[in-house]
Motif scaffolding. Sequence first.
Motif, PDB file in Angstrom:
ATOM      1  N   PHE A  61     -10.534   5.984  -5.720  1.00 34.86           N
ATOM      2  CA  PHE A  61      -9.587   5.194  -4.937  1.00 34.86           C
ATOM      3  C   PHE A  61      -9.678   5.549  -3.451  1.00 34.86           C
ATOM      4  O   PHE A  61      -9.899   4.678  -2.605  1.00 34.86           O
ATOM      5  CB  PHE A  61      -8.175   5.429  -5.468  1.00 34.86           C
ATOM      6  CG  PHE A  61      -7.097   4.667  -4.741  1.00 34.86           C
ATOM      7  CD1 PHE A  61      -6.800   3.368  -5.093  1.00 34.86           C
ATOM      8  CD2 PHE A  61      -6.381   5.252  -3.703  1.00 34.86           C
ATOM      9  CE1 PHE A  61      -5.816   2.653  -4.416  1.00 34.86           C
ATOM     10  CE2 PHE A  61      -5.394   4.559  -3.029  1.00 34.86           C
ATOM     11  CZ  PHE A  61      -5.110   3.248  -3.390  1.00 34.86           C
ATOM     12  N   PHE A  62      -9.502   6.814  -3.135  1.00 35.87           N
ATOM     13  CA  PHE A  62      -9.452   7.202  -1.723  1.00 35.87           C
ATOM     14  C   PHE A  62     -10.834   7.170  -1.064  1.00 35.87           C
ATOM     15  O   PHE A  62     -10.949   6.838   0.120  1.00 35.87           O
ATOM     16  CB  PHE A  62      -8.802   8.580  -1.578  1.00 35.87           C
ATOM     17  CG  PHE A  62      -7.313   8.558  -1.768  1.00 35.87           C
ATOM     18  CD1 PHE A  62      -6.484   8.033  -0.787  1.00 35.87           C
ATOM     19  CD2 PHE A  62      -6.734   9.035  -2.939  1.00 35.87           C
ATOM     20  CE1 PHE A  62      -5.104   7.995  -0.954  1.00 35.87           C
ATOM     21  CE2 PHE A  62      -5.361   9.000  -3.121  1.00 35.87           C
ATOM     22  CZ  PHE A  62      -4.547   8.476  -2.122  1.00 35.87           C
ATOM     23  N   TYR A  63     -11.886   7.485  -1.812  1.00 32.95           N
ATOM     24  CA  TYR A  63     -13.237   7.395  -1.256  1.00 32.95           C
ATOM     25  C   TYR A  63     -13.579   5.945  -0.922  1.00 32.95           C
ATOM     26  O   TYR A  63     -14.150   5.646   0.140  1.00 32.95           O
ATOM     27  CB  TYR A  63     -14.257   7.967  -2.243  1.00 32.95           C
ATOM     28  CG  TYR A  63     -15.689   7.880  -1.762  1.00 32.95           C
ATOM     29  CD1 TYR A  63     -16.212   8.848  -0.910  1.00 32.95           C
ATOM     30  CD2 TYR A  63     -16.519   6.826  -2.162  1.00 32.95           C
ATOM     31  CE1 TYR A  63     -17.526   8.771  -0.456  1.00 32.95           C
ATOM     32  CE2 TYR A  63     -17.831   6.736  -1.722  1.00 32.95           C
ATOM     33  CZ  TYR A  63     -18.329   7.710  -0.865  1.00 32.95           C
ATOM     34  OH  TYR A  63     -19.622   7.626  -0.412  1.00 32.95           O
ATOM     35  N   SER A  64     -13.204   5.027  -1.839  1.00 27.60           N
ATOM     36  CA  SER A  64     -13.558   3.621  -1.636  1.00 27.60           C
ATOM     37  C   SER A  64     -12.796   2.984  -0.484  1.00 27.60           C
ATOM     38  O   SER A  64     -13.267   2.008   0.104  1.00 27.60           O
ATOM     39  CB  SER A  64     -13.297   2.827  -2.931  1.00 27.60           C
ATOM     40  OG  SER A  64     -14.082   3.315  -3.987  1.00 27.60           O
ATOM     41  N   ILE A  65     -11.603   3.509  -0.161  1.00 24.58           N
ATOM     42  CA  ILE A  65     -10.859   2.966   0.988  1.00 24.58           C
ATOM     43  C   ILE A  65     -11.703   3.063   2.254  1.00 24.58           C
ATOM     44  O   ILE A  65     -11.714   2.141   3.089  1.00 24.58           O
ATOM     45  CB  ILE A  65      -9.533   3.734   1.172  1.00 24.58           C
ATOM     46  CG1 ILE A  65      -8.553   3.393   0.042  1.00 24.58           C
ATOM     47  CG2 ILE A  65      -8.898   3.393   2.527  1.00 24.58           C
ATOM     48  CD1 ILE A  65      -7.265   4.192   0.090  1.00 24.58           C
TER      49      ILE A  65
ATOM     50  N   TYR B 137      -7.960  -3.587   0.683  1.00 23.80           N
ATOM     51  CA  TYR B 137      -8.715  -2.732   1.604  1.00 23.80           C
ATOM     52  C   TYR B 137     -10.041  -3.328   2.064  1.00 23.80           C
ATOM     53  O   TYR B 137     -10.743  -2.719   2.875  1.00 23.80           O
ATOM     54  CB  TYR B 137      -8.978  -1.366   0.954  1.00 23.80           C
ATOM     55  CG  TYR B 137      -7.709  -0.589   0.700  1.00 23.80           C
ATOM     56  CD1 TYR B 137      -7.048   0.052   1.739  1.00 23.80           C
ATOM     57  CD2 TYR B 137      -7.151  -0.521  -0.584  1.00 23.80           C
ATOM     58  CE1 TYR B 137      -5.877   0.760   1.515  1.00 23.80           C
ATOM     59  CE2 TYR B 137      -5.977   0.182  -0.817  1.00 23.80           C
ATOM     60  CZ  TYR B 137      -5.353   0.814   0.238  1.00 23.80           C
ATOM     61  OH  TYR B 137      -4.191   1.510   0.005  1.00 23.80           O
TER      62      TYR B 137
ATOM     63  N   LYS C 267       0.836  -1.207   0.000  1.00 25.55           N
ATOM     64  CA  LYS C 267       0.000   0.000   0.000  1.00 25.55           C
ATOM     65  C   LYS C 267       0.871   1.257   0.000  1.00 25.55           C
ATOM     66  O   LYS C 267       0.540   2.249  -0.658  1.00 25.55           O
ATOM     67  CB  LYS C 267      -0.925  -0.002   1.212  1.00 25.55           C
ATOM     68  CG  LYS C 267      -1.944  -1.134   1.223  1.00 25.55           C
ATOM     69  CD  LYS C 267      -2.736  -1.113   2.520  1.00 25.55           C
ATOM     70  CE  LYS C 267      -3.677  -2.304   2.615  1.00 25.55           C
ATOM     71  NZ  LYS C 267      -4.424  -2.339   3.882  1.00 25.55           N
TER      72      LYS C 267
ATOM     73  N   ILE D 171       0.469   4.043  -2.926  1.00 26.80           N
ATOM     74  CA  ILE D 171       0.052   5.428  -2.689  1.00 26.80           C
ATOM     75  C   ILE D 171       1.171   6.396  -3.065  1.00 26.80           C
ATOM     76  O   ILE D 171       0.923   7.444  -3.682  1.00 26.80           O
ATOM     77  CB  ILE D 171      -0.387   5.605  -1.225  1.00 26.80           C
ATOM     78  CG1 ILE D 171      -1.686   4.828  -0.990  1.00 26.80           C
ATOM     79  CG2 ILE D 171      -0.576   7.074  -0.883  1.00 26.80           C
ATOM     80  CD1 ILE D 171      -2.173   4.807   0.431  1.00 26.80           C
TER      81      ILE D 171
ATOM     82  N   LEU E 217      -8.639   9.029  -8.844  1.00 26.39           N
ATOM     83  CA  LEU E 217      -8.084   9.395  -7.538  1.00 26.39           C
ATOM     84  C   LEU E 217      -9.188   9.482  -6.498  1.00 26.39           C
ATOM     85  O   LEU E 217      -9.052   8.961  -5.381  1.00 26.39           O
ATOM     86  CB  LEU E 217      -7.351  10.738  -7.645  1.00 26.39           C
ATOM     87  CG  LEU E 217      -6.502  11.156  -6.443  1.00 26.39           C
ATOM     88  CD1 LEU E 217      -5.277  10.254  -6.316  1.00 26.39           C
ATOM     89  CD2 LEU E 217      -6.063  12.611  -6.585  1.00 26.39           C
TER      90      LEU E 217
END
Length: 615
Positions: free
Chosen positions: A527-531, A451, A38, A42, A524
């Motif tokens: 990716f970060f929203y779904s985490i 995740y 990860k 990132i 982008l």
Amino acid sequence: MNTHTASIDVQHHHEEEHHNENFITKYIFSQDHKMISKQFLITGIIMGFIGMFLSLLFRLQLAYPDTKFTFLESILGHWGKDGKLDPNFYLALTTMHGTIMVFYVLTAGLSGTFSNLLIPLQIGARDMASPFLNMLSYWFFFASSVVLISSFFVETGPAAAGWTVYPPLSALPKALPGSGFGMTLWLIAIILFVVSSLLGGVNYVATILNMRTKGMKMTRLPLTIWAFLTTAIVGLLSFPVLLGAGLLLIFDRSFGTSFYLNEIVAEFAGGIERVGGSPILYQHLFWFLGHPEVYIIILPTFGITSEIISTNSRKPIFGYRAMIGSLLSIAFLSFLVWGHHMFVTGMNPFLGSVFMIGTLIIAVPSAIKTFNYLATLWKGNIIFTVPMLFGIGMVSLFITGGLTGIHLGNAALDINLHDTYFVIAHFHLVMGCAAIFGMISGVYHWFPRMYGRMMNKTLGYIHFWITIISAYFVFFPMHFMGLAGVPRRYYSNTAYDQFDVFMDMNVFITISAIIGGAAQLLFLFNFFYSIFKGKKSEQNPWNSNTLEWTAPVERIHGNWPGEIPHVYRWAYDYSKPGAEQDFIPQNVPDPGQTDELEEPNTLVHNPATQKETAH
């Protein structure tokens, strides 16, 4: 294995399961391969967006050479004075864009992410052979990234000699602003990067060869693991040559040597008394790494795409052993063809013909892989998931870009096309875009494994279609510009009347690049929203056969809470006649199977498999 050793292994595993972690040991200086993957991903994404932003800046200059953009001065300071991009900084932008994308995104970001994530999980290991060296590999990469980006903040600006940093621009600190301290930082960053790659490569090879679970023969390994193994071996053999080239360049810059400085350089530089070297020596050293580097980038995506296409076609991969053979053939041949980058250096024609023949031969194993992908897709029960679309997109881009490689591999044609936009079109399609598509495909596919959540499917489809259309709109027209002789790395082509016809095409390419860049912002966000907010994933959302989907979704030390699963079959038993479902995981034996499982290599033991012995 004796009982004493087994007891030690079980005790070590027991400690791993129950020790308490704090924020630092869990998220920063972690030795868990999943967390390290990860970190690579990132960091690679951040570097990728920096590299993409740099490319948009110099695309604005190419499309609108006489236009002033007031925001440039606020972003770039004196390099964008009065809204005009400084010509020296233009070369720095192209240099740093190429460096970041080739090394920091497509090499470390791609291999570092997926080799770390998948090697232990897919071969049935608790972790890497050396978790500590694995942690060091990431932190050398991170330090290298920091040093490289810091060069933007030195007074003379970052390195500006092209991403290949040929002498004499890179060897003479006063040649131009970008040859100053920024170039020294570039060389330091690359040295740190090579150390990171070597640490990672040793770990990957040792883990694959020594830590496979029971029954995991080499012929049962998923093609992803074969690809990572081949990539690591190529990197271990070629990166030290780049390290040597960089060190010699530092000696020339700082310690008065002349490995790359000759009489011609001395005559034009003025005041240089040290001669006797050759700039061509640097090219040989650089491209001995540089061409294997192309395959260090593309080989992991071959493995990732093989896994994703087979899974989503619900068919066994076509020609498993041929795919392995083509990986090994490409790796071997990649060391024999570096000279095709140097046809215009005055190379002996006979030697050039040898490199040309080798270059054309390497198209054969590449074609085998392509045909095998198409044969796997043929009459498959295809599920067009987002990872599958990006996987097919990777094959499409690889074919399109690879075909033009045959032209550039021919010495007679390359002399005319060298350093034109034709070369940019070729390597961006075959290496840049194809590898990016393979990487994004892997991110969508293994995001649930990383995740425990799914990325948004609708946003993924939008991301794919905008990205692939913009990729072709950006790079396909460049073939025609290159055939017309438009040179690469020029600040502006308006000084040449014969290139005026391509001004509208440059505008079209730049607008397409901006749209494609905007689509990556969609990725982008996804990716970060779904985490944090993505839909929770099932343990095996793609109904895949490989071992990583048998491990719990939650992060635990050692991957599996109990005994490591044993392997009874290869990774591609999809739609097998007579089976109850259309997939059979590797850890499921056939009814009445009497296949004697092989013991894992005794060099490194899997502690969980020895619990009964220990007790």
